[in-house]
Design a protein around this motif. Structure first.
Motif, PDB file in Angstrom:
ATOM      1  N   ARG A  50      47.205  49.587  39.879  1.00  0.00           N
ATOM      2  CA  ARG A  50      47.445  49.321  41.177  1.00  0.00           C
ATOM      3  C   ARG A  50      46.250  50.164  41.741  1.00  0.00           C
ATOM      4  O   ARG A  50      45.348  49.498  42.716  1.00  0.00           O
ATOM      5  CB  ARG A  50      48.552  49.660  41.718  1.00  0.00           C
TER       6      ARG A  50
ATOM      7  N   GLU B 188      43.048  47.596  43.531  1.00  0.00           N
ATOM      8  CA  GLU B 188      43.104  47.676  44.815  1.00  0.00           C
ATOM      9  C   GLU B 188      41.333  47.934  45.171  1.00  0.00           C
ATOM     10  O   GLU B 188      40.926  47.644  46.201  1.00  0.00           O
ATOM     11  CB  GLU B 188      44.186  48.562  45.389  1.00  0.00           C
TER      12      GLU B 188
ATOM     13  N   PRO C 100      47.499  42.953  43.365  1.00  0.00           N
ATOM     14  CA  PRO C 100      47.999  42.402  44.557  1.00  0.00           C
ATOM     15  C   PRO C 100      48.023  41.005  45.007  1.00  0.00           C
ATOM     16  O   PRO C 100      47.586  40.052  44.328  1.00  0.00           O
ATOM     17  CB  PRO C 100      46.482  43.041  45.356  1.00  0.00           C
TER      18      PRO C 100
END
Length: 484
Positions: free
Chosen positions: A89, A93, A115
């Motif tokens: 994650r 990102e 995402p």
């Protein structure tokens, strides 16, 4: 040649380019066609040259080919498949990835961390050619020399990981410099045991052989026992690895004498960390070939023990903490500049202010240049042990301990101390059947080191902690071992 497409077009169409244990070789012509097709599929999905595409694939030819295709038309961002969901994650990102490439049924934690709005692409097939699930088709717009090809994150051992952007010309120049220093040609075949989410595996193990028109074998992962089976099957002319991998290979070499005798290696290569002299000499003895450390020249040129060699293609200097360049023989921080070197980290002004000085990139490595321009590493600045004001290089202690006949692996590190700030400690892996004691190891070190450098704490382990690329994890080792 300044782009990956140009490299793939220049190789002999019928010559092998990508090899793998137990699999049919992929020739340059087939590699070029597959890369072109995958790049076209990415374009059809709306991926442009400026977009980042995360690649979460296990080591092997599929990973190598997917990287080449992605870096040819977009910006590749290979990630360690063993990351956990929270790590994926962060990286996805932070990169602003437009797409994520995985294999069917794999990398589920990467899927969970992707995402919203990021495309999930599935890579399928190998024997009949690789394909990404897509619809429609488009003409491929080839990336140019100044377009980004690859983004990687720094290890982040002491701070937030930083994004390192590398252009097409950076990668090709690096690969060409490596090929020149090693005199690579179309007859050379590399056994690449490094992970393909790491710059060592991508540039030295994959691109350098291809730029020279030779072949590279992409193994599933590093395995000290399988290494000799791969050696026998692939018949490489060289291999590249980090020092800990070389040590694991040497530990198993005795039982594979026949294989070593039959394989026509020209040299072995070590990079990404300082190689102890004892390991270099043992590789020379066991394989009967020179160990090339970064840009150390091939015989008959002078190869100085303990040095990583001379510059090939970049400028190297030594700088003090105030930004002044030092003279030959003076110890300080190693700084570099040139076509292969980045000029800034991405979106990190604070890191850039610290890492770049007067046009030079501060590597964080400590060392010196001799009168002949040979570079000697003395340690990582962040790893230097400060024992009550006495600065101790852990690499020096490693070298001494590895000179003991009963020690197979060793890593010195800082142990927190309430009065001195830091004390010297060392983790050691003994050779099989060894009965040497901690006291005997300290006595051995005391005969060869100044008293303040002798490890006060010796920890005997079955294996040393290593990172995902096989490098020793020196920083924070005391905490990981539960020492106070």
């Amino acid at each position: 040649m300044d782009t990956i497409f140009e490299v793939l077009s220049a190789g002999d169409p019928k010559a092998p380019a990508i090899l793998a244990p137990g699999q049919t070789a992929v020739a340059f012509a087939g590699l070029h066609d597959t890369v072109l097709r995958l790049a076209g599929q990415l374009r059809s999905l709306g991926i442009s040259k400026a977009d980042r595409v995360a690649i979460v694939l296990p080591n092997g030819p599929e990973m190598a080919i997917t990287f080449l295709a992605t870096a040819s038309c977009a910006t590749a961002a290979p990630l360690n498949p063993k990351y956990r969901e929270e790590e994926f994650r962060f990286y996805l990102e932070d990169l602003g990835a437009k797409a994520v490439i995985t294999r069917p049924g794999e990398a589920l934690e990467a899927h969970a961390a992707t995402p919203r709005g990021t495309k999930l692409l599935s890579l399928e097939g190998l024997s009949n050619g690789l394909d990404l699930k897509y619809s429609g088709g488009t003409q491929v717009e080839s990336s140019q020399a100044d377009d980004l090809a690859l983004v990687l994150h720094t290890s982040g051992t002491t701070s937030r990981p930083k994004i390192v952007p590398l252009k097409q010309r950076n990668l090709i120049a690096s690969a060409r410099n490596i090929g020149t220093s090693l005199a690579l040609n179309e007859f050379d075949r590399c056994l690449n045991v490094m992970p393909l989410f790491h710059i060592h595996g991508l540039v030295a193990g994959l691109l350098a052989p291809l730029v020279a028109g030779g072949a590279t074998a992409c193994t599933p992962s590093f395995d000290g026992f399988s290494f000799f089976d791969w050696l026998d099957e692939i018949q490489p002319t060289w291999y590249t690895a980090v020092p800990t991998m070389h040590q694991m290979i040497l530990a198993r070499a005795e039982r594979y004498r026949d294989v070593i005798k039959e394989v026509p290696l020209r040299f072995a290569r070590s990079s990404s960390a300082s190689l102890p002299t004892a390991v270099l000499e043992e590789v020379d003895r066991v394989f009967g070939v020179p160990m090339m450390m970064a840009s150390n020249p091939l015989p008959p040129a002078v190869r100085k023990s303990g040095s990583v060699g001379r510059s090939t293609g970049i400028d190297i200097a030594i700088m003090d903490d105030k930004g002044a360049l030092l003279r030959d023989g003076e110890r300080g921080e190693i700084v570099i500049r040139g076509d292969t070197v980045i000029t800034q980290y991405e979106n990190d002004p604070a890191a850039n202010a610290q890492a770049f000085s007067h046009g030079w990139f501060r590597t964080g490595d400590q060392g010196y240049l001799d009168d002949d321009g040979y570079l000697f590493l003395t340690g990582r600045l962040k790893e230097i042990i400060n024992r009550g004001g006495e600065k101790v290089s852990p690499l020096e202690i490693d070298e001494v301990l590895l000179g003991h006949p009963d020690i197979a692996q060793a890593v010195a590190f800082a142990l927190p101390h309430d009065k001195l700030g830091e004390e010297v400690a060392a983790a050691v892996v003994l050779t099989p059947a060894s009965t040497v004691t901690e006291r005997q190891i300290r006595d051995f070190a005391a005969e060869r080191l100044a008293p303040f450098k002798v490890p006060r704490k010796i920890v005997l382990l079955d294996d040393l902690p290593k990172g995902p690329t096989g490098k020793l994890q020196r920083i924070g080792l005391a905490q990981r071992l539960g020492l106070r």
